[in-house]
Design a protein around this motif. Structure first.
Motif, PDB file in Angstrom:
ATOM      1  N   THR A  27      14.152  32.185 -27.016  1.00  0.00           N
ATOM      2  CA  THR A  27      13.397  31.237 -27.368  1.00  0.00           C
ATOM      3  C   THR A  27      13.020  30.242 -26.407  1.00  0.00           C
ATOM      4  OG1 THR A  27      13.931  31.615 -29.672  1.00  0.00           O
ATOM      5  CG2 THR A  27      12.797  29.702 -29.151  1.00  0.00           C
ATOM      6  N   ALA A  28      13.985  29.808 -25.828  1.00  0.00           N
ATOM      7  CA  ALA A  28      14.133  29.043 -24.705  1.00  0.00           C
ATOM      8  C   ALA A  28      13.190  29.536 -23.570  1.00  0.00           C
ATOM      9  CB  ALA A  28      15.226  28.545 -24.074  1.00  0.00           C
ATOM     10  N   ALA A  29      13.259  30.738 -23.228  1.00  0.00           N
ATOM     11  CA  ALA A  29      12.442  31.231 -22.156  1.00  0.00           C
ATOM     12  C   ALA A  29      11.198  31.411 -22.616  1.00  0.00           C
ATOM     13  CB  ALA A  29      13.009  32.721 -21.902  1.00  0.00           C
ATOM     14  N   ALA A  30      10.872  31.907 -23.500  1.00  0.00           N
ATOM     15  CA  ALA A  30       9.342  31.836 -24.170  1.00  0.00           C
ATOM     16  C   ALA A  30       8.897  30.557 -24.081  1.00  0.00           C
ATOM     17  CB  ALA A  30       9.398  32.561 -25.562  1.00  0.00           C
ATOM     18  N   PHE A  66      12.070  37.007 -32.742  1.00  0.00           N
ATOM     19  CA  PHE A  66      11.404  35.859 -31.689  1.00  0.00           C
ATOM     20  C   PHE A  66      10.392  35.381 -32.221  1.00  0.00           C
ATOM     21  CE2 PHE A  66      13.532  38.480 -27.944  1.00  0.00           C
ATOM     22  CZ  PHE A  66      14.614  37.528 -28.079  1.00  0.00           C
ATOM     23  N   ALA A  67       9.311  35.823 -33.108  1.00  0.00           N
ATOM     24  CA  ALA A  67       8.338  35.551 -33.506  1.00  0.00           C
ATOM     25  C   ALA A  67       8.660  34.258 -34.533  1.00  0.00           C
ATOM     26  CB  ALA A  67       7.315  36.514 -34.138  1.00  0.00           C
ATOM     27  N   LYS A  68       9.511  34.713 -35.390  1.00  0.00           N
ATOM     28  CA  LYS A  68       9.989  33.773 -36.502  1.00  0.00           C
ATOM     29  C   LYS A  68      10.782  32.587 -35.907  1.00  0.00           C
ATOM     30  CE  LYS A  68      13.554  33.769 -40.231  1.00  0.00           C
ATOM     31  NZ  LYS A  68      14.533  32.711 -39.816  1.00  0.00           N
ATOM     32  N   GLN A  73       2.943  32.736 -36.888  1.00  0.00           N
ATOM     33  CA  GLN A  73       1.655  32.561 -36.670  1.00  0.00           C
ATOM     34  C   GLN A  73       0.548  33.570 -36.680  1.00  0.00           C
ATOM     35  OE1 GLN A  73       0.812  34.222 -34.208  1.00  0.00           O
ATOM     36  NE2 GLN A  73       0.894  33.087 -32.212  1.00  0.00           N
ATOM     37  N   GLY A  74       1.221  34.618 -37.345  1.00  0.00           N
ATOM     38  CA  GLY A  74       0.256  35.756 -37.296  1.00  0.00           C
ATOM     39  C   GLY A  74      -0.006  36.892 -36.322  1.00  0.00           C
ATOM     40  N   ALA A  75       0.810  36.680 -35.397  1.00  0.00           N
ATOM     41  CA  ALA A  75       0.698  37.482 -34.287  1.00  0.00           C
ATOM     42  C   ALA A  75       1.013  39.053 -34.632  1.00  0.00           C
ATOM     43  CB  ALA A  75       1.301  36.982 -33.060  1.00  0.00           C
TER      44      ALA A  75
END
Length: 396
Positions: A27-30, A66-68, A73-75
């Motif tokens: 998450t930090a990298a993203a 990672f999305a969670k 957001q629906g990606a």
């Protein structure tokens, strides 16, 4: 070229042993990659996660994990596992989505929280797992077969333990300049030679550690990049994820002489060489066009093998290339300007993505003290277990 994909943003969580789960690092990298690209998370149409079997169920569904963590957001979402090649496979998936028109902007994320010591096969007894079989039947942990590769190079090509040590010396000097590296201290050949033997002839400092870390990329279509105001981005031009060809179908231990008294020349093209050749052909370049390379130096001897597999030199000439300084910073073809696994350790699903972060910084001219002058074309290379190829060509 219409098949190019733009690298709009890159981000990393520094490597080390931080004691957190893989989600925190990814998450930090993203978020760092999104900030680097100037893109909001809500603008991302798809996310591809490189999986880690050591992360339990969240690791198997890394994309959704990672999305969670970033906020639903629906990606579109995809998760990819290919051992050491997971990051490159994730990039290949993202690239296919962009070139097919399914998504204009894709976030690629990989992260790991690695155990101390050897990377064991997950899930107990697994007779269908080549890793498990290699450990049980041959007693060959990863360092053991790294040692076999090293012995073979010594027997066939005349490489020496000092050659292997000099790979570590080179990479440690570059890692000392990299703020994301775990090990940021120069070492001498004498220190390598004085470190404990792990798998003769390789010593502790010849073999990479296991690490925690994360890396991410924001990829887009060239049209989106232009609309975003980026007219000359770093571009991905080829992704090679090929599998072995018959008769080279014995995975992981292809050309190792199990009888220590016998070392023979391999027949035909090796699997690793086919990974590189496919990348070159797709990109429409050759090794002579490269400015630098990032390769998977699980051991010092394996870095030398990659020189030959990438056709940076002829077979048996890797040690000569090293001794001439050609693969050092300022040389003809710097290899592992990041410091490599020698300086980072291995965070498996993040590593191929981290290689692309380094090439992006280099081609942008943002690599500070380890900058390769005039870098225009780079290649990454590693090999995932179970026949997963991994090489990516980037251009500026």
């Amino acid at each position: 070229m219409t098949d190019d994909v733009a690298v709009l943003g890159v981000g990393m969580h520094p490597w080390g042993k931080w004691g957190h789960g893989f989600v925190a690092y990814g998450t930090a990298a993203a978020r760092a990659a999104l900030a680097d690209a100037g893109i909001a998370w809500n603008d991302v149409a798809s996310i591809v996660g490189a999986g880690t079997v050591r992360g339990g169920y969240p690791g198997y569904v890394a994309g959704a994990t990672f999305a969670k963590a970033l906020g639903w957001q629906g990606a579109r979402v995809a998760s990819v596992y290919a051992a050491c090649a997971s990051g490159a496979q994730a990039v290949g998936t993202a690239r296919a989505q962009i070139l097919s028109g399914l998504a204009d902007v894709v976030l690629v994320v990989g992260a790991d929280s690695a155990p101390k010591g050897f990377l064991r096969p997950a899930g107990g007894d697994r007779p269908d797992d080549p890793d498990w079989l290699r450990f049980l039947i041959l007693g060959a942990t990863n360092p053991a077969y790294f040692g076999l590769y090293a012995r073979r190079r010594m027997a066939v090509h005349g490489d020496t333990v000092d050659d292997f040590a000099q790979v570590k010396v080179k990479n440690a000097a570059l890692g000392a300049l990299n703020p994301n590296a775990r090990y940021r201290r120069r070492v001498t050949a004498e220190e390598v030679s004085a470190s404990p033997v792990v798998a003769d002839p390789l010593r502790l400092l010849d073999i990479c550690a296991t690490s925690d870390g994360g890396a991410a990329l924001v990829l887009s279509s060239m049209g989106f990049a232009r609309r975003h105001g980026v007219t000359e981005p770093v571009r991905i031009r080829a992704v090679s994820t090929v599998t072995p060809r018959y008769p080279n179908t014995v995975l992981d231990l292809p050309d190792i002489a199990t009888d220590s008294a016998v070392a023979v020349e391999p027949g035909g093209e090796t699997f690793r060489a086919s990974i590189a050749r496919t990348a070159y052909e797709e990109a429409g370049i050759g090794p002579e066009d490269l400015s630098l390379a990032e390769v998977y130096d699980l051991s010092t001897a394996l870095e030398l093998q990659w020189y030959e597999d990438l056709a940076l030199c002829g077979e048996g000439e890797a040690a000569k290339l090293l001794r001439e300084g050609a693969t050092a910073l300022g040389g003809r073809i710097p290899v592992n300007a990041s410091g490599g696994l020698a300086s980072f350790g291995e965070a498996v699903p993040a590593q191929a993505i981290a290689q692309l972060c380094e090439l992006t910084w280099q081609l942008r001219g943002d690599a500070a003290g380890r900058q390769v002058a005039g870098a225009q074309v780079g290649i990454t290379a590693n090999q995932g277990l179970f026949g997963h190829g991994s090489a990516v060509v980037v251009v500026r």
